[in-house]
Design a protein around this motif. Structure first.
Motif, PDB file in Angstrom:
ATOM      1  N   PHE A   1       0.853  -1.092  -0.016  1.00 48.77           N
ATOM      2  CA  PHE A   1      -0.005   0.022   0.117  1.00 48.77           C
ATOM      3  C   PHE A   1       0.872   1.179   0.020  1.00 48.77           C
ATOM      4  O   PHE A   1       2.062   1.301   0.423  1.00 48.77           O
ATOM      5  N   ASP A   2       0.581   2.204  -0.756  1.00 48.16           N
ATOM      6  CA  ASP A   2       1.134   3.608  -0.767  1.00 48.16           C
ATOM      7  C   ASP A   2       0.993   4.284   0.574  1.00 48.16           C
ATOM      8  O   ASP A   2       0.175   4.738   0.853  1.00 48.16           O
ATOM      9  N   ALA A   3       2.169   4.429   1.139  1.00 49.57           N
ATOM     10  CA  ALA A   3       2.305   5.217   2.199  1.00 49.57           C
ATOM     11  C   ALA A   3       3.516   6.356   2.150  1.00 49.57           C
ATOM     12  O   ALA A   3       3.968   6.782   3.141  1.00 49.57           O
ATOM     13  N   ARG A   4       3.659   6.814   0.857  1.00 49.74           N
ATOM     14  CA  ARG A   4       4.439   7.832   0.631  1.00 49.74           C
ATOM     15  C   ARG A   4       4.350   9.286   1.055  1.00 49.74           C
ATOM     16  O   ARG A   4       5.170  10.299   1.548  1.00 49.74           O
ATOM     17  N   SER A   5       3.045   9.510   1.283  1.00 48.96           N
ATOM     18  CA  SER A   5       2.470  10.884   1.691  1.00 48.96           C
ATOM     19  C   SER A   5       1.410  10.921   2.497  1.00 48.96           C
ATOM     20  O   SER A   5       0.698   9.852   2.366  1.00 48.96           O
ATOM     21  N   PRO A   6       1.028  11.819   3.241  1.00 53.72           N
ATOM     22  CA  PRO A   6      -0.163  11.713   4.120  1.00 53.72           C
ATOM     23  C   PRO A   6      -1.439  11.761   3.224  1.00 53.72           C
ATOM     24  O   PRO A   6      -1.305  12.032   2.122  1.00 53.72           O
ATOM     25  N   ILE A   7      -2.470  11.328   3.803  1.00 53.67           N
ATOM     26  CA  ILE A   7      -3.920  11.343   3.244  1.00 53.67           C
ATOM     27  C   ILE A   7      -4.554  12.731   3.624  1.00 53.67           C
ATOM     28  O   ILE A   7      -4.753  12.969   5.177  1.00 53.67           O
ATOM     29  N   ARG A   8      -5.266  13.301   2.938  1.00 50.25           N
ATOM     30  CA  ARG A   8      -5.931  14.522   3.297  1.00 50.25           C
ATOM     31  C   ARG A   8      -7.337  14.183   2.938  1.00 50.25           C
ATOM     32  O   ARG A   8      -7.807  13.880   2.122  1.00 50.25           O
ATOM     33  N   VAL A   9      -7.925  14.646   3.977  1.00 45.33           N
ATOM     34  CA  VAL A   9      -9.509  14.441   4.139  1.00 45.33           C
ATOM     35  C   VAL A   9     -10.160  15.817   4.735  1.00 45.33           C
ATOM     36  O   VAL A   9     -10.170  15.969   5.707  1.00 45.33           O
ATOM     37  N   GLY A  10     -10.679  16.489   3.773  1.00 44.30           N
ATOM     38  CA  GLY A  10     -11.127  18.092   4.034  1.00 44.30           C
ATOM     39  C   GLY A  10     -10.075  18.644   4.635  1.00 44.30           C
ATOM     40  O   GLY A  10      -9.017  18.802   4.210  1.00 44.30           O
ATOM     41  N   ARG A  11     -10.328  19.209   6.001  1.00 44.72           N
ATOM     42  CA  ARG A  11      -9.248  19.953   6.741  1.00 44.72           C
ATOM     43  C   ARG A  11      -8.346  19.200   7.308  1.00 44.72           C
ATOM     44  O   ARG A  11      -7.342  19.657   8.001  1.00 44.72           O
ATOM     45  N   ASN A  12      -8.515  17.778   7.543  1.00 44.73           N
ATOM     46  CA  ASN A  12      -7.710  16.978   8.154  1.00 44.73           C
ATOM     47  C   ASN A  12      -6.748  16.122   7.379  1.00 44.73           C
ATOM     48  O   ASN A  12      -6.971  15.914   6.350  1.00 44.73           O
ATOM     49  N   THR A  13      -5.498  15.818   7.956  1.00 42.24           N
ATOM     50  CA  THR A  13      -4.587  15.018   7.492  1.00 42.24           C
ATOM     51  C   THR A  13      -4.303  14.081   8.289  1.00 42.24           C
ATOM     52  O   THR A  13      -4.061  13.915   9.484  1.00 42.24           O
ATOM     53  N   ILE A  14      -4.055  12.658   7.524  1.00 36.27           N
ATOM     54  CA  ILE A  14      -3.684  11.600   8.376  1.00 36.27           C
ATOM     55  C   ILE A  14      -2.226  11.132   7.925  1.00 36.27           C
ATOM     56  O   ILE A  14      -1.689  10.989   6.846  1.00 36.27           O
ATOM     57  N   GLY A  15      -1.387  11.356   9.028  1.00 36.72           N
ATOM     58  CA  GLY A  15       0.003  11.105   8.673  1.00 36.72           C
ATOM     59  C   GLY A  15       0.462   9.983   9.692  1.00 36.72           C
ATOM     60  O   GLY A  15      -0.250   9.333  10.608  1.00 36.72           O
ATOM     61  N   ASP A  16       1.767   9.746   9.661  1.00 37.52           N
ATOM     62  CA  ASP A  16       2.460   8.680  10.408  1.00 37.52           C
ATOM     63  C   ASP A  16       3.418   9.442  11.410  1.00 37.52           C
ATOM     64  O   ASP A  16       4.059  10.442  11.264  1.00 37.52           O
ATOM     65  N   TYR A  17       3.446   8.760  12.605  1.00 36.45           N
ATOM     66  CA  TYR A  17       4.146   9.288  13.866  1.00 36.45           C
ATOM     67  C   TYR A  17       5.622   9.118  13.533  1.00 36.45           C
ATOM     68  O   TYR A  17       6.540  10.065  13.492  1.00 36.45           O
ATOM     69  N   HIS A  18       6.202   8.057  12.935  1.00 37.34           N
ATOM     70  CA  HIS A  18       7.351   7.828  12.357  1.00 37.34           C
ATOM     71  C   HIS A  18       7.270   7.384  10.844  1.00 37.34           C
ATOM     72  O   HIS A  18       7.370   6.367  10.632  1.00 37.34           O
ATOM     73  N   ALA A  19       7.078   8.461   9.959  1.00 36.06           N
ATOM     74  CA  ALA A  19       6.630   8.382   8.586  1.00 36.06           C
ATOM     75  C   ALA A  19       7.967   7.667   7.887  1.00 36.06           C
ATOM     76  O   ALA A  19       9.042   7.754   7.965  1.00 36.06           O
ATOM     77  N   GLN A  20       7.473   6.496   7.137  1.00 39.98           N
ATOM     78  CA  GLN A  20       8.523   5.961   6.210  1.00 39.98           C
ATOM     79  C   GLN A  20       8.575   6.465   4.814  1.00 39.98           C
ATOM     80  O   GLN A  20       9.626   6.161   4.246  1.00 39.98           O
ATOM     81  N   ASN A  21       7.592   7.075   4.378  1.00 44.65           N
ATOM     82  CA  ASN A  21       7.477   7.805   3.054  1.00 44.65           C
ATOM     83  C   ASN A  21       7.812   6.730   1.920  1.00 44.65           C
ATOM     84  O   ASN A  21       8.663   6.894   1.185  1.00 44.65           O
TER      85      ASN A  21
END
Length: 576
Positions: free
Chosen positions: A318-338
């Motif tokens: 699955f693609d985890a290279r960039s955060p997911i933007r939902v409206g005004r909210n962003t789903i990101g990773d605590y320790h992003a692997q990008n």
């Protein structure tokens, strides 16, 4: 001149002889009647002597339970059965204690009586006592559950119209250690909370109402709790609370094949012999009554859902290279692997992005159906009456599926996570948790399949891999092949996520080679300390706490350590 007759005639002799037997019979009859009269007199005398002797005995003895006349709403405490742990250790029992009552209609001098009583019990309010003693009732309680010394002091005063009754008082030898499991009783020995309340609602209350349990020797009730494991878990949770400056902690240990709860702790706890302590807001049972967002520990269920579809494997990407933007909210990773990540990577690096995309791949309806199948839409059911209702979104959209996938946006009771977590490692069977002994055969009758056996194998693999290489490295215990999933969730305060208050959780099992127990640990608002380099996430606090608990309870529960190194990949070949 006639000569005198010297002899009677034959007829006269016959008359004489005929009269002799009749006289003898009368004499014999008289003697028989006298004997009967004497026997009757002796018998009646003996009966009256026995009656008189018994009356004298009753007049000089004090009955164990005096006859009292209770008004509606008043009662004498009833007997309760002993409660034992799985090894037979007494967790709750009854003792006899005296209580003081008064019969107002027999009191001669109210003022003198009040003075005598308050000299022994200065804590009693004289005004309230006067109201009772002048009520005109036949019976009133003066003081329940007094000490033998107080009884002796009041008895020595010889107060007319005041007496004593022996009542049953509930005592808990283990004290606070089992408080949230056992609950407590009221002054009348009625169950008010916990397992004590369950006893009353299931059968004991009916026995009391029928008047059949006043002083009855009731059969003891055995629980699944192991007092040694319970003590060890509580001890480690209190130590972690202190070390990480947390406000509360909770945990449970469950047999994954029977649903039996070997231990369940929530601290702060209370002394069950002081029920008022249980009413303090911070003394709730956090395992059953509290409902929480469990953070990344919830990813274990999302991963199991995705794998169980059969379309997704541990090496699916699955693609985890960039955060997911939902409206005004962003789903990101605590320790992003990008980067693009496999399910295995997503699990051990606890990627929010990857987990959200996995849930979207299943879809909203499939996600809802799976969580409902795990019981997360329903209130938890155990023998304990205290149970919190899950909090789920009123309107469930894609964004809800994404956030719930990694543990935000849905709140459940931690014991529900324990129940579902056991199904992830026991071959896929959801078994209701219980505090009463249950055989494996009985458990199978109650079980519901929620995932396939091969999915369970994959989850054991991922859980073990997470301890070997991922976020839960500090949970490992040599010889016990621990596996699990950590979780850190921001707490909701006044309807908003707090930036500085977290709830950390760890859902674990051991040994992953042949799972026997599920261990859950939770810390409420732990703080970062020097040892953790200021970090307060679950890998730094609840993971080592679980390690300490497992190291202590595994030998107690008879789990033999296997010191041979185990390759997590071998778990994928095991089937049920």
């Amino acid at each position: 001149m006639r000569m005198p007759r010297l002899f009677r005639s034959r007829s006269a002799e016959r008359r004489f002889d005929a009269g002799k037997p009749a006289g003898r019979d009368r004499q014999a009859g008289d003697r028989q009647m006298r004997n009967r009269l004497m026997l009757a007199m002796v018998a009646f005398s003996a009966i009256y002597l026995v009656i008189g002797g018994r009356l004298m005995m009753l007049a000089t003895m004090t009955p164990d339970t005096p006859v009292v006349y209770l008004d509606p709403g008043q009662q004498v405490s009833h007997a309760r059965p002993d409660i034992l742990d799985r090894a037979g250790n007494v967790l709750a029992t009854d003792i006899n204690v005296p209580s003081v009552y008064a019969e107002p209609t027999k009191i001669i001098d109210v003022d003198e009586t009040i003075e005598d009583i308050t000299s022994v019990f200065p804590e009693l309010d004289a005004g309230d006592l006067r109201a009772k003693l002048t009520s005109g009732k036949q019976f009133v309680w003066v003081k329940r559950e007094i000490t033998p010394t107080q009884k002796s002091q009041l008895f020595g005063l010889g107060v007319p119209g005041v007496g004593f009754l022996e009542e049953n008082k509930r005592v808990y030898p283990a004290g606070a250690i089992t408080s949230h499991v056992l609950g407590y009783v009221n002054i009348d020995n009625q169950g008010i909370a916990g397992f004590e309340k369950y006893l009353d609602s299931s059968w004991l209350g009916a026995l009391h109402e029928a008047g059949l349990a006043r002083n009855a020797a009731l059969e003891p009730v055995k629980l699944t709790i192991d007092l040694r494991a319970q003590h060890a878990m509580r001890d480690e949770l209190l130590a972690s609370m202190d070390k990480f400056k947390a406000t509360a902690a909770a945990g449970a240990i469950m047999d994954v094949h029977t649903g039996e709860l070997v231990a369940m702790v929530s601290v702060p706890d209370f002394d069950p012999e002081r029920p008022s302590e249980a009413l303090q807001p911070d003394r709730i049972n956090r395992m059953t009554t509290g409902v929480y967002e469990l953070g990344s520990a919830f990813k274990a269920f999302t991963t199991a859902m995705a794998l169980d579809t059969g379309r997704i494997g541990v090496d699916t990407t699955f693609d985890a290279r960039s955060p997911i933007r939902v409206g005004r909210n962003t789903i990101g990773d605590y320790h992003a692997q990008n980067r693009i990540m496999t399910v295995e990577d997503i699990y051990i690096h606890s990627s929010n992005i990857g987990t959200a995309r996995m849930a979207l791949a299943v879809g909203v309806p499939g996600h809802q159906a799976f969580l409902k199948k795990l019981g997360f839409f329903d209130r938890l059911t155990t023998e304990l009456p205290e149970s919190g209702a899950p909090i789920i979104p009123q309107r469930w959209k894609e964004v809800n599926t994404m956030t719930i996938a990694f543990g935000h946006g849905m709140s459940i009771a931690p014991l529900q996570a324990v129940e579902a977590g056991a199904a992830l490692v026991n071959g896929g069977q959801l078994i209701p948790p219980t505090f009463l002994p249950r055989s494996a055969a009985d458990a199978r009758k109650l079980a519901r399949r929620v995932i396939e056996p091969q999915t369970s194998d994959k989850m054991r693999y991922l859980m073990r891999l997470n301890v070997v290489e991922g976020t839960a490295k500090k949970a490992d215990v040599p010889g016990y092949h621990v596996g699990g999933k950590t979780g850190t969730a921001e707490k909701v305060v006044n309807g908003r996520y707090s930036g500085n208050k977290v709830l950390t959780t760890f859902l674990s099992t051991f040994p992953t080679t042949d799972p026997k127990y599920l261990v859950f640990v939770m810390l409420d608002e732990p703080q970062g300390i020097k040892e953790t380099h200021g970090y307060r996430t679950s890998g730094w606090n609840v993971a080592p706490t679980a390690r300490n608990i497992i190291a202590r309870i595994a030998p107690i529960l008879g789990v033999v350590p296997d010191m041979a190194p185990a390759d997590p990949n071998e778990l994928l070949s095991v089937s049920y």
